[in-house]
Design a protein around this motif. Sequence first.
Motif, PDB file in Angstrom:
ATOM      1  N   PRO A 232       0.878  -1.319  -0.030  1.00  0.00           N
ATOM      2  CA  PRO A 232       0.151  -0.310  -0.141  1.00  0.00           C
ATOM      3  C   PRO A 232       0.852   1.280   0.332  1.00  0.00           C
ATOM      4  CG  PRO A 232      -0.963  -1.260   1.673  1.00  0.00           C
ATOM      5  CD  PRO A 232       0.288  -2.038   1.258  1.00  0.00           C
ATOM      6  N   ALA A 233       0.765   2.168  -0.581  1.00  0.00           N
ATOM      7  CA  ALA A 233       0.922   3.796  -0.530  1.00  0.00           C
ATOM      8  C   ALA A 233       1.388   4.576   0.578  1.00  0.00           C
ATOM      9  CB  ALA A 233       0.644   4.667  -2.007  1.00  0.00           C
ATOM     10  N   ARG A 234       2.311   4.701   0.790  1.00  0.00           N
ATOM     11  CA  ARG A 234       2.101   5.554   2.300  1.00  0.00           C
ATOM     12  C   ARG A 234       2.686   7.130   2.484  1.00  0.00           C
ATOM     13  NH1 ARG A 234       7.129   2.481   1.497  1.00  0.00           N
ATOM     14  NH2 ARG A 234       8.577   2.583   2.325  1.00  0.00           N
ATOM     15  N   ARG A 235       2.697   7.981   3.128  1.00  0.00           N
ATOM     16  CA  ARG A 235       3.489   9.313   2.846  1.00  0.00           C
ATOM     17  C   ARG A 235       4.149   9.098   4.067  1.00  0.00           C
ATOM     18  NH1 ARG A 235      -0.124  12.392  -0.608  1.00  0.00           N
ATOM     19  NH2 ARG A 235      -1.971  11.673  -0.579  1.00  0.00           N
TER      20      ARG A 235
ATOM     21  N   LYS B  62      13.269   3.528   2.084  1.00  0.00           N
ATOM     22  CA  LYS B  62      13.684   2.574   1.801  1.00  0.00           C
ATOM     23  C   LYS B  62      14.550   2.393   0.325  1.00  0.00           C
ATOM     24  CE  LYS B  62      11.078   0.021   5.692  1.00  0.00           C
ATOM     25  NZ  LYS B  62       9.782  -0.835   5.362  1.00  0.00           N
ATOM     26  N   GLU B  63      15.243   2.151   0.250  1.00  0.00           N
ATOM     27  CA  GLU B  63      15.325   1.600  -0.907  1.00  0.00           C
ATOM     28  C   GLU B  63      15.052   0.966  -1.552  1.00  0.00           C
ATOM     29  OE1 GLU B  63      19.440  -1.047  -2.981  1.00  0.00           O
ATOM     30  OE2 GLU B  63      19.631  -0.479  -1.161  1.00  0.00           O
ATOM     31  N   GLY B  64      14.560   1.526  -2.749  1.00  0.00           N
ATOM     32  CA  GLY B  64      13.226   0.490  -4.093  1.00  0.00           C
ATOM     33  C   GLY B  64      12.288   1.454  -3.675  1.00  0.00           C
ATOM     34  N   ASP B  65      12.219   1.953  -3.180  1.00  0.00           N
ATOM     35  CA  ASP B  65      10.506   2.779  -2.960  1.00  0.00           C
ATOM     36  C   ASP B  65      10.763   3.964  -3.867  1.00  0.00           C
ATOM     37  OD1 ASP B  65      10.345   1.587  -0.716  1.00  0.00           O
ATOM     38  OD2 ASP B  65      10.570   3.716   0.713  1.00  0.00           O
ATOM     39  N   TYR B  66       9.476   4.128  -4.736  1.00  0.00           N
ATOM     40  CA  TYR B  66       9.080   4.474  -6.407  1.00  0.00           C
ATOM     41  C   TYR B  66       8.363   5.988  -5.518  1.00  0.00           C
ATOM     42  CZ  TYR B  66      10.358   1.593  -9.587  1.00  0.00           C
ATOM     43  OH  TYR B  66      11.294   0.226 -10.414  1.00  0.00           O
ATOM     44  N   ILE B  67       9.216   7.457  -5.790  1.00  0.00           N
ATOM     45  CA  ILE B  67       8.060   8.640  -5.381  1.00  0.00           C
ATOM     46  C   ILE B  67       7.048   8.806  -5.996  1.00  0.00           C
ATOM     47  CG2 ILE B  67       8.565  10.777  -5.147  1.00  0.00           C
ATOM     48  CD1 ILE B  67      11.264  10.427  -4.569  1.00  0.00           C
ATOM     49  N   ILE B  68       5.693   9.053  -5.907  1.00  0.00           N
ATOM     50  CA  ILE B  68       4.640   8.553  -6.025  1.00  0.00           C
ATOM     51  C   ILE B  68       3.890  10.627  -6.205  1.00  0.00           C
ATOM     52  CG2 ILE B  68       4.352   6.103  -6.762  1.00  0.00           C
ATOM     53  CD1 ILE B  68       2.089   6.703  -4.647  1.00  0.00           C
TER      54      ILE B  68
ATOM     55  N   ILE C 277       5.710   4.030  -3.098  1.00  0.00           N
ATOM     56  CA  ILE C 277       5.248   2.779  -2.639  1.00  0.00           C
ATOM     57  C   ILE C 277       6.235   1.800  -3.231  1.00  0.00           C
ATOM     58  CG2 ILE C 277       4.875   2.983  -5.785  1.00  0.00           C
ATOM     59  CD1 ILE C 277       2.151   1.913  -5.173  1.00  0.00           C
ATOM     60  N   THR C 278       6.370   0.930  -3.176  1.00  0.00           N
ATOM     61  CA  THR C 278       7.069   0.301  -3.067  1.00  0.00           C
ATOM     62  C   THR C 278       6.897  -1.733  -3.300  1.00  0.00           C
ATOM     63  OG1 THR C 278       7.993   0.537  -0.812  1.00  0.00           O
ATOM     64  CG2 THR C 278       8.804  -1.511  -0.985  1.00  0.00           C
ATOM     65  N   LEU C 279       7.753  -2.052  -4.766  1.00  0.00           N
ATOM     66  CA  LEU C 279       7.300  -3.612  -5.124  1.00  0.00           C
ATOM     67  C   LEU C 279       7.137  -4.404  -4.151  1.00  0.00           C
ATOM     68  CD1 LEU C 279       6.404  -4.900  -7.824  1.00  0.00           C
ATOM     69  CD2 LEU C 279       8.406  -4.981  -8.056  1.00  0.00           C
TER      70      LEU C 279
END
Length: 357
Positions: A206-209, A246-252, A284-286
């Motif tokens: 789930p997307a987080r802020r 965290k490493e691997g997070d995408y900025i949405i 958001i994280t894969l």
Amino acid sequence: LLLSLHFPQVEDVYSLVHQTMTQPHVKDYVPFSWTTMVHVKSEHFKALSHYFAAIALCDCPVASESELPEQEKAFMQFHVTMPEGPSLRVLLQDPEERRKLGKAHLKKAIMKHEEAMRIHSLCKILRKMDILQEVLSFAHKRSLSKYSEIDHEEDFFETGDAPDIHPKTHQKPEIKSPNFSQVKVTDLFHRLGPLSVFSAKNKWYPARRVHLRRGENGFGFTLRGDSPVLIAGVIPGGCAAEAGLKEGDYIISVNGKDCKWSKHAEVVQLLKSTGEEGVEIGVITLQGSEGPKAVDKKVAGMSSGMLKSNKENSRKSLMNSKSASTLLVWSKKSKRSKKSTYSGVPFTAVGDNEAMY
């Protein structure tokens, strides 16, 4: 008579639409239920045209001598081909001949009603549409009732085949392949983000802020790529790590602004424009086999390669490198940290397509 002329026109248009929807370059993009619906309506309106033709022949009064020329002209436009049997004048003035032709039209109407119901029953989705099924059933029963009404026990003649009814129109529609390049549309899935990342085959947490404040040496993370921008590295103990990035997070998103399609420079500008109150970043994280820190193989391979190469290189070789503009490092003890936009990282080298913030 006018109704029996208009219904064939409606049926003709539905037949043309059905023919277009079954073309090789169109049928793969049209749901089967839509094509079936159009086919059902084509048969349904064809049946109605024959039904109202029978009503006009059986229920309308016989033409008088003064009305005969006008009715002959209308009847000539009514059928595609002239029906077999007596002449047109005899047909219009003889109630029995009109009944025979009306009976032939009703026979054809019943057959078309049954064909429409058969096609309707082949589609699972259409079978759930009770209203359409009721309309088809009602029209079929009405034609059967009218056929029973005009059918006589002493009829020994064989009911003939009624000719098709000619649609009354001044314009003839033609099939023309649409030029999709001239049609401007808005992609319904544009808000989801680029397909290469936000594909249905990928599973996401789930997307987080995250609320992030800039420290003395910046935010403390490495950004990489465009649309969307990836957090390729996080400095241990830095502002970003403490905030939960965290490493691997995408900025949405940045401060509520959607950044899934934003370029690298656009996201950086949004981050730099923040004040002392900080910035709220949506990430958001894969989901991967190694947990939320797992990223795609290409990024993971680059990260591990950089870590291995860094262990073999000393800090002195990094500081003396001629490519200091591309290998930017974090260092709290560095005297240049106050003047430089970027800081150094003692645990890893920054790739050519990455930048520290």
